[in-house]
Motif scaffolding. Structure first.
Motif, PDB file in Angstrom:
ATOM      1  N   TYR A  14       6.268  -3.186  -0.789  1.00  0.00           N
ATOM      2  CA  TYR A  14       7.206  -2.386  -0.003  1.00  0.00           C
ATOM      3  C   TYR A  14       6.453  -1.560   1.036  1.00  0.00           C
ATOM      4  O   TYR A  14       6.777  -1.566   2.223  1.00  0.00           O
ATOM      5  CB  TYR A  14       8.015  -1.485  -0.943  1.00  0.00           C
ATOM      6  N   GLN A  33      16.080  -0.479  -1.429  1.00  0.00           N
ATOM      7  CA  GLN A  33      14.750   0.140  -1.245  1.00  0.00           C
ATOM      8  C   GLN A  33      14.265   0.795  -2.548  1.00  0.00           C
ATOM      9  O   GLN A  33      13.088   0.710  -2.884  1.00  0.00           O
ATOM     10  CB  GLN A  33      14.805   1.178  -0.136  1.00  0.00           C
ATOM     11  N   VAL A  34      15.200   1.430  -3.259  1.00  0.00           N
ATOM     12  CA  VAL A  34      14.809   2.077  -4.524  1.00  0.00           C
ATOM     13  C   VAL A  34      14.275   1.007  -5.485  1.00  0.00           C
ATOM     14  O   VAL A  34      13.224   1.184  -6.116  1.00  0.00           O
ATOM     15  CB  VAL A  34      16.008   2.836  -5.160  1.00  0.00           C
ATOM     16  N   VAL A  53      13.607   5.910  -0.812  1.00  0.00           N
ATOM     17  CA  VAL A  53      13.153   5.378  -2.105  1.00  0.00           C
ATOM     18  C   VAL A  53      13.566   6.251  -3.283  1.00  0.00           C
ATOM     19  O   VAL A  53      13.244   5.951  -4.425  1.00  0.00           O
ATOM     20  CB  VAL A  53      11.615   5.157  -2.122  1.00  0.00           C
ATOM     21  N   PRO A  83       6.000  -1.584  -5.450  1.00  0.00           N
ATOM     22  CA  PRO A  83       5.731  -0.492  -4.496  1.00  0.00           C
ATOM     23  C   PRO A  83       4.713  -0.843  -3.412  1.00  0.00           C
ATOM     24  O   PRO A  83       4.849  -0.405  -2.272  1.00  0.00           O
ATOM     25  CB  PRO A  83       5.209   0.643  -5.387  1.00  0.00           C
ATOM     26  N   TRP A 134      10.875  -0.151  -4.389  1.00  0.00           N
ATOM     27  CA  TRP A 134       9.879   0.904  -4.615  1.00  0.00           C
ATOM     28  C   TRP A 134       9.470   0.963  -6.092  1.00  0.00           C
ATOM     29  O   TRP A 134       8.307   1.156  -6.429  1.00  0.00           O
ATOM     30  CB  TRP A 134      10.457   2.237  -4.133  1.00  0.00           C
TER      31      TRP A 134
END
Ligand code: HEM
Length: 471
Positions: free
Chosen positions: A38, A27-28, A54, A35, A31
């Motif tokens: 996401y 997820q990081v 994130v 972004p 992001w």
């Protein structure tokens, strides 16, 4: 036992709203790199409120409903702590406004606010128009240029003069490229990773990205401190720039701000005010020149003012205002607001949230809501002429206790720079394909910065004749 960082009271175990089940490190990466994709996916699957992992710290409860925004801005159950903005500490310094919380934050805002009030802005109007003309005068026919870079030059000159009170001279000449080089260190998703991933923040000298960034920062700081020192030696009570006002201010014990405090606030204002406005302007040029009917209507409105209009007359133009509003709606420069934190147990969009929970308002997702903005992917300035949006529905500058300090300056600058250039310079897009949005540090900007070309100066006759659509 887990304690709330804000209230130091025990945090009761809770279930957060639903959110993606992908591992946090994935997820990081999403992001940082994509972004918008996401966020779009999360909103599609989970709706008005969802939990995202994130950052490496606490999960974020992301909201995108006006009702939630209203709560975030007005309810005492939330506050806007400075601690989560530590991501900006390496650039802005630990005494920056955005890193302060509670009473200290409120006091510092009161200190910084007066020069940013609408009335004061009038003084900067002519300056903005002159700088825009000066920058555009350097464009030559058939030599394409990147409009984002040109706008960075405009906004940096405006802010250096308004905030620092720096007029042409050797220090300004040196400060400009140094500041640009620090800001540009995070202008791609890859480079932005430095801000998000602490393990990349290693100073291994000029060969490491972080080392290079620190080196540039040190050179920039030396210039800022030199300016502060010079002002102390030659005080001038007539100066009205922000630096002079900050230097004259005294706290409740009669103490002035330290050099380090002054440096951190100057960096904050430069950082927050320069890139944001330049990005917004680059997007505006892109939309206006990709949609002939928008350009035509806008030119008609601008030409109706005649020669040498007053900057405030330009500021009040309805269609120009709508174009600027729609620009900041469709791709808000800041996709999310600064973090808020729950202080006392509260219900938000049907979810019970406990103290310590981090809540983030998504400006981007709110601006893309179909129920507020029909056909949200279309650039339609008319929607702002047909309907009034509440501060919880349209919020490119955030809201509540952390609402953008430079709102009046940013809005005025967008309108005056666009109007000045469009009235006198005939531009075309030099892009073949639609321009995509890409992360630039914490902001979102047009990939490649939007290439444009000058066709020539607009003649007085062109200004008198109605502009044909499609030209
Ligand atoms: C189009 C231009 C701009 C946009 C879209 C923008 C957007 C924002 C947003 C979304 C926030 C966070 C608000 C929140 O969390 O509620 C913010 C905060 C801030 N902005 Fe702007 N901004 C712009 C221009 C400027 C300018 C020109 C300045 C100053 C010269 C400035 C100074 C600040 C500061 C100091 C904060 C932090 C306020 C605080 O912590 O209390 N911004 N801005």
């Amino acid at each position: 036992m887990l304690l709330s960082p804000a209230t130091k009271t025990p945090v009761i175990p809770m279930t957060l709203p639903n959110g993606p089940k992908t591992p946090p490190f994935v997820q990081v990466i999403q992001w940082i790199g994509e972004p918008l994709t996401y966020m779009d996916k999360c909103a599609k699957q989970y709706g008005d409120i969802f939990t995202a992992q994130v950052t490496k710290e606490e999960p974020w409860v992301i909201v995108n409903h006006p009702q939630a925004m209203q709560e975030l801005f007005n309810s005492n159950a939330f506050h806007a702590p400075g601690r989560p903005n530590n991501i900006l500490k390496p650039m802005l310094g630990e005494r920056s406004l955005v890193l302060l919380s509670g009473e200290r934050h409120k006091r510092e805002r009161q200190l910084l606010m007066p020069p940013f009030h609408g009335e004061r802005m009038r003084n900067y109007g002519q300056l903005m128009c002159d700088i825009a003309t000066d920058v555009a005068s350097k464009w030559s026919v058939d030599r394409p240029f990147v409009v984002h870079s040109a706008m960075q030059e405009v906004t940096m000159r405006v802010i250096l003069q308004a905030v620092f009170g720096l007029y042409d001279g050797p220090r300004l000449q040196e400060l400009r490229p140094r500041l640009a080089s620090v800001v540009n260190m995070t202008n791609s998703p890859l480079r932005s990773s430095m801000l998000f991933l602490k393990w990349l923040q290693q100073d291994w000298g000029p060969w490491s990205p972080w080392g290079r960034m620190k080196q540039r920062q040190r050179k920039l700081d030396a210039l800022i401190y030199a300016e502060i020192e010079e002002r102390k030696l030659q005080p001038d009570a007539n100066r009205t720039d922000v630096l002079s006002l900050m230097m004259a201010a005294r706290d409740e014990n009669g103490q002035p701000m330290t050099d380090e405090e002054l440096r951190d606030e100057l960096m904050t204002l430069l950082f927050a005010g320069h890139e944001t406005t330049a990005t917004a302007l680059a997007w505006a040029f892109y939309w206006i020149h990709s949609l002939p009917s928008v350009r035509q209507k806008l030119l008609q409105e601008l030409d109706s003012l005649g020669e040498n209009p007053d900057p405030m007359e330009i500021f009040r133009l309805p269609y120009l205002s709508a174009v600027c509003q729609e620009t900041l709606r469709i791709y808000p420069v800041a996709i999310v607001m600064l973090e808020r934190e729950v202080l006392t147990p509260v219900e938000l969009m049907g979810h019970q949230l406990e103290p310590g929970t981090v809540v983030v308002g998504s400006i981007y997702l709110t601006h893309r809501r179909e129920d507020l903005y029909p056909e949200p992917l279309q650039f339609k300035p008319e929607r702002f002429l047909e309907r009034q949006f509440s501060p919880y529905e349209y919020l490119p500058f955030g809201g509540g206790s952390r609402r953008c300090l430079g709102l009046a300056l940013g809005q005025l600058e967008m309108k005056l720079v666009l109007a000045t250039i469009l009235r006198d310079f005939d531009l075309v897009l030099a892009e073949k394909k639609p321009v995509q949005a890409k992360r630039r540090g914490l902001a979102l900007g047009p990939a490649g910065g939007v290439r444009m070309a000058l066709r020539g100066r607009r003649t007085p006759q062109q200004k008198r004749e109605p502009v044909a659509s499609g030209v």
